[in-house]
Design a protein around this motif. Structure first.
Motif, PDB file in Angstrom:
ATOM      1  N   VAL A  11     -30.103  -2.033  19.851  1.00  0.00           N
ATOM      2  CA  VAL A  11     -29.960  -2.146  21.298  1.00  0.00           C
ATOM      3  C   VAL A  11     -29.241  -0.905  21.801  1.00  0.00           C
ATOM      4  N   ILE A  12     -29.858  -0.192  22.735  1.00  0.00           N
ATOM      5  CA  ILE A  12     -29.226   1.015  23.264  1.00  0.00           C
ATOM      6  C   ILE A  12     -29.248   0.996  24.791  1.00  0.00           C
ATOM      7  N   ALA A  39     -33.003  -7.305  36.588  1.00  0.00           N
ATOM      8  CA  ALA A  39     -33.047  -8.041  35.321  1.00  0.00           C
ATOM      9  C   ALA A  39     -32.652  -9.497  35.529  1.00  0.00           C
ATOM     10  N   ARG A  40     -31.622  -9.721  36.339  1.00  0.00           N
ATOM     11  CA  ARG A  40     -31.169 -11.094  36.552  1.00  0.00           C
ATOM     12  C   ARG A  40     -32.112 -11.856  37.478  1.00  0.00           C
ATOM     13  N   ILE A  43     -25.071  -6.425  31.715  1.00  0.00           N
ATOM     14  CA  ILE A  43     -25.168  -7.811  31.240  1.00  0.00           C
ATOM     15  C   ILE A  43     -26.267  -7.937  30.192  1.00  0.00           C
ATOM     16  N   VAL A  44     -27.382  -7.256  30.405  1.00  0.00           N
ATOM     17  CA  VAL A  44     -28.444  -7.254  29.400  1.00  0.00           C
ATOM     18  C   VAL A  44     -27.910  -6.727  28.079  1.00  0.00           C
ATOM     19  N   GLY A  77     -34.764  -6.237  29.515  1.00  0.00           N
ATOM     20  CA  GLY A  77     -34.310  -7.406  30.248  1.00  0.00           C
ATOM     21  C   GLY A  77     -33.487  -8.344  29.392  1.00  0.00           C
ATOM     22  N   LEU A  78     -33.053  -9.438  30.013  1.00  0.00           N
ATOM     23  CA  LEU A  78     -32.216 -10.413  29.311  1.00  0.00           C
ATOM     24  C   LEU A  78     -32.999 -11.133  28.233  1.00  0.00           C
TER      25      LEU A  78
END
Length: 270
Positions: A126-127, A19-20, A109-110, A81-82
């Motif tokens: 958001v889960i 993701a990052r 972090i996401v 993702g972020l």
């Protein structure tokens, strides 16, 4: 993200995150040195990586706009993702103000960023969830509360299935998600495409991603097309993500490596 910043609990900043790394490709700042180093290795190996990531993000926005135009106002984005520009809820709500969007990810972090961004938005949820267990995702009470499974909804799998290395497992996961879509529902999917890449190059890319603890499997067109089995493909079908209903005329080399994307609809009954 400054190296001096303390990583949130449960985060190892020395281990790259898919993701990052994707955030870095898109020009974001929510990444650590390990993410940037791994991403730069991919860019050196595959110079089009940044372009493909940005085209994939643009494809996602165009797909959501198209589905909203068809009347779909429920979206489940797995591997979201972020947060960046033109997130699914922003695109959907602009076209269908009653839209409900569920974001699913397993990166801490996401989840922190998404929950902070969307805390005051009652139309988003958001889960935490892992694509490897799609049944558990869909059975979460928060998902059932947000999405009416009796009405058309879209499942979004953008640039995520290629992190399932086993071909049979990937096919089974997508088949499960495809199977719960009601008539009129949609699958939005994009996936890394090998094109003319030679095996040694693919092996090097997969080795870099293996350090993320997720792995990577770049697949061929036939395999990716199989994920849409039984669905009616929205024109132009499965194409390079930049070629899917582009806002400006362009020509993509359809045999080049990159990302393939498409949208499939569940046919109406009767």
């Amino acid at each position: 993200m400054s190296e001096q910043e303390k990583a949130p609990p449960g985060i190892d900043p020395t281990t790259p995150s898919v993701a990052r790394m994707y955030d870095y490709y898109l020009g974001g700042k929510d990444n650590f040195a390990a993410d940037r180093a791994a991403a730069e290795q991919i860019i050196e190996l595959l110079p089009s990586a940044r372009h493909v990531a940005r085209e994939n993000r643009a494809f996602l926005g165009r797909a959501v706009r198209h589905l909203a135009g068809l009347g779909i106002d429920q979206f489940i984005d797995i591997g979201a993702g972020l947060p960046t520009r033109e997130n699914v809820h922003q695109v959907a709500l602009a076209w269908a103000p009653r839209s409900r969007v569920v974001y699913v990810d397993n990166d801490p972090i996401v989840l922190v960023h998404a929950r902070a961004l969307l805390a005051d938005n009652p139309q988003t949820t958001v889960i935490e969830g892992d694509l490897r267990d799609p049944k558990a995702i869909m059975e979460q009470p928060a998902v059932r509360a947000a999405i009416d499974f009796d009405r058309p909804f879209a499942v979004i799998l953008c640039a995520i299935v290629h992190f399932i290395e086993d071909d049979d497992e990937a096919a089974d996961i997508v088949a499960h998600l495809r199977g719960i879509l009601p008539p009129g529902g949609a699958l939005v999917l994009s996936h890394g495409f090998r094109g003319r890449l030679e095996d040694p190059t693919i092996a090097k890319a997969e080795a870099i991603y293996a350090r993320t603890r997720r792995g990577l499997k770049i697949r061929d067109r036939e395999t990716i097309q199989g994920y849409f089995s039984g669905l009616e493909m929205v024109e132009p079908g499965l194409v390079h993500v930049g070629s899917w209903r582009p806002e400006h005329a362009l020509t993509e080399d359809e045999s080049a490596a990159g990302g393939l994307g498409g949208v499939g609809l569940v046919p109406p009954t009767g």
